[in-house]
Design a protein around this motif. Sequence first.
Motif, short mmCIF file in Angstrom:
data_model
loop_
_atom_site.label_atom_id
_atom_site.label_comp_id
_atom_site.label_asym_id
_atom_site.label_seq_id
_atom_site.Cartn_x
_atom_site.Cartn_y
_atom_site.Cartn_z
N LEU A 123 3.97 2.58 -15.07
CA LEU A 123 3.80 3.57 -13.87
C LEU A 123 2.96 3.05 -12.73
O LEU A 123 3.63 2.83 -11.61
CB LEU A 123 3.03 5.15 -14.23
CG LEU A 123 2.89 5.94 -13.14
CD1 LEU A 123 2.83 7.36 -13.76
CD2 LEU A 123 1.67 5.82 -12.42
N GLU A 124 1.79 2.43 -13.01
CA GLU A 124 0.88 1.80 -11.93
C GLU A 124 1.67 0.81 -11.29
O GLU A 124 1.47 0.55 -9.98
CB GLU A 124 -0.39 1.37 -12.62
CG GLU A 124 -1.30 2.45 -12.90
CD GLU A 124 -1.01 3.06 -14.09
OE1 GLU A 124 -1.45 3.99 -14.39
OE2 GLU A 124 -0.29 2.56 -14.92
N GLU A 125 2.21 -0.31 -12.29
CA GLU A 125 2.91 -1.34 -11.72
C GLU A 125 4.18 -0.80 -10.77
O GLU A 125 4.55 -1.43 -9.66
CB GLU A 125 3.73 -2.18 -12.74
CG GLU A 125 4.60 -3.54 -12.30
CD GLU A 125 5.30 -3.85 -13.45
OE1 GLU A 125 6.41 -4.70 -13.21
OE2 GLU A 125 4.89 -3.60 -14.50
N VAL A 126 4.90 0.38 -11.18
CA VAL A 126 6.22 0.74 -10.27
C VAL A 126 5.55 1.29 -9.14
O VAL A 126 6.20 0.93 -7.92
CB VAL A 126 6.93 1.60 -11.17
CG1 VAL A 126 7.72 2.71 -10.33
CG2 VAL A 126 7.39 1.01 -12.37
N MET A 163 0.96 -1.32 0.22
CA MET A 163 0.23 -0.04 0.00
C MET A 163 0.69 1.20 -0.12
O MET A 163 1.94 1.38 0.72
CB MET A 163 -0.94 0.22 1.24
CG MET A 163 -1.58 1.04 1.18
SD MET A 163 -2.90 1.13 2.90
CE MET A 163 -3.83 2.54 2.62
N THR A 164 0.61 2.32 -0.71
CA THR A 164 1.28 3.51 -0.81
C THR A 164 1.12 4.31 0.50
O THR A 164 -0.04 4.46 0.71
CB THR A 164 0.79 4.37 -2.26
OG1 THR A 164 1.03 3.65 -3.19
CG2 THR A 164 1.84 5.64 -2.03
N ARG A 165 2.17 4.67 0.80
CA ARG A 165 2.41 5.63 2.25
C ARG A 165 2.12 7.13 1.73
O ARG A 165 2.65 7.35 0.77
CB ARG A 165 3.39 5.26 2.98
CG ARG A 165 3.80 4.03 3.60
CD ARG A 165 5.00 3.82 4.16
NE ARG A 165 6.14 4.22 3.60
CZ ARG A 165 7.42 4.59 3.90
NH1 ARG A 165 7.61 4.53 5.22
NH2 ARG A 165 8.32 4.78 3.09
N GLY A 176 -4.51 7.86 -9.80
CA GLY A 176 -5.35 6.46 -9.94
C GLY A 176 -4.35 5.18 -9.34
O GLY A 176 -5.36 4.46 -8.95
N ALA A 177 -3.27 5.40 -9.09
CA ALA A 177 -2.42 4.37 -8.60
C ALA A 177 -2.27 4.47 -6.98
O ALA A 177 -1.59 3.76 -6.52
CB ALA A 177 -1.19 4.53 -9.14
#
Length: 230
Positions: free
Chosen positions: A144-147, A1-3, A174-175
Amino acid sequence: MTRRPPRPRERGIPEATVARLPLYLRALQALDERGTPTVSSEELASVAGVNSAKLRKDLSHLGSYGTRGVGYDVEYLIYQISRELGLTQDWSVAIVGVGNLGRALANYGGFGTRGFRIAALLDADPAVVGDAVAGLRVGHIDSLEEVVAREHVSIGVIATPAAAAQGVCDRFVGAGVTSVLNFAPVVLNVPDGVDVRKVDLSIELQILAFHEQRKADGRGGPEWIEALEA
């Protein structure tokens, strides 16, 4: 999960104070490198380029860390400001747009010592994709989304031409990236909950030109400057 980097203003710290905290941190780090153990508010304000009353008011939002007659413990105040800014942990950064500006940002050595890790470089130009820059291989924008997911990217940096910036921003959002630093000369539209900081060098130069004109006209005295910066 993105912090998501912390937002000091959510704790009641004024935005103008948040903007000055990095100035205080830089000044304190310079003092620490010179072996200075304590510093008065007047000395710190002078190094940071603000007046001492403003500095004391800003630091009061963080708590009471000064000692009357002694001043501030430099190392401890560095820690407190770093903690408030979220710099006591590393934040993963992805840069989109690997032209001259993007390469310069990627090669800047100061990010790593300040809690920011350049995790990915992305571009849409086939002539650029695959290049090695600052020890990283430039990936294609399609990834981008994968990275973002793989590298747990917290901050997206946009260094693209203006026409591409909004699309890149939309993909970051969106990511799951909610903090964006925009170098493109365009205003980005983002949903609530997404923080965008815009860096426009031409605007900064125009502001400096304004100050120069004021000084040339005899209207640039210290009192006028203080009023403008309040």
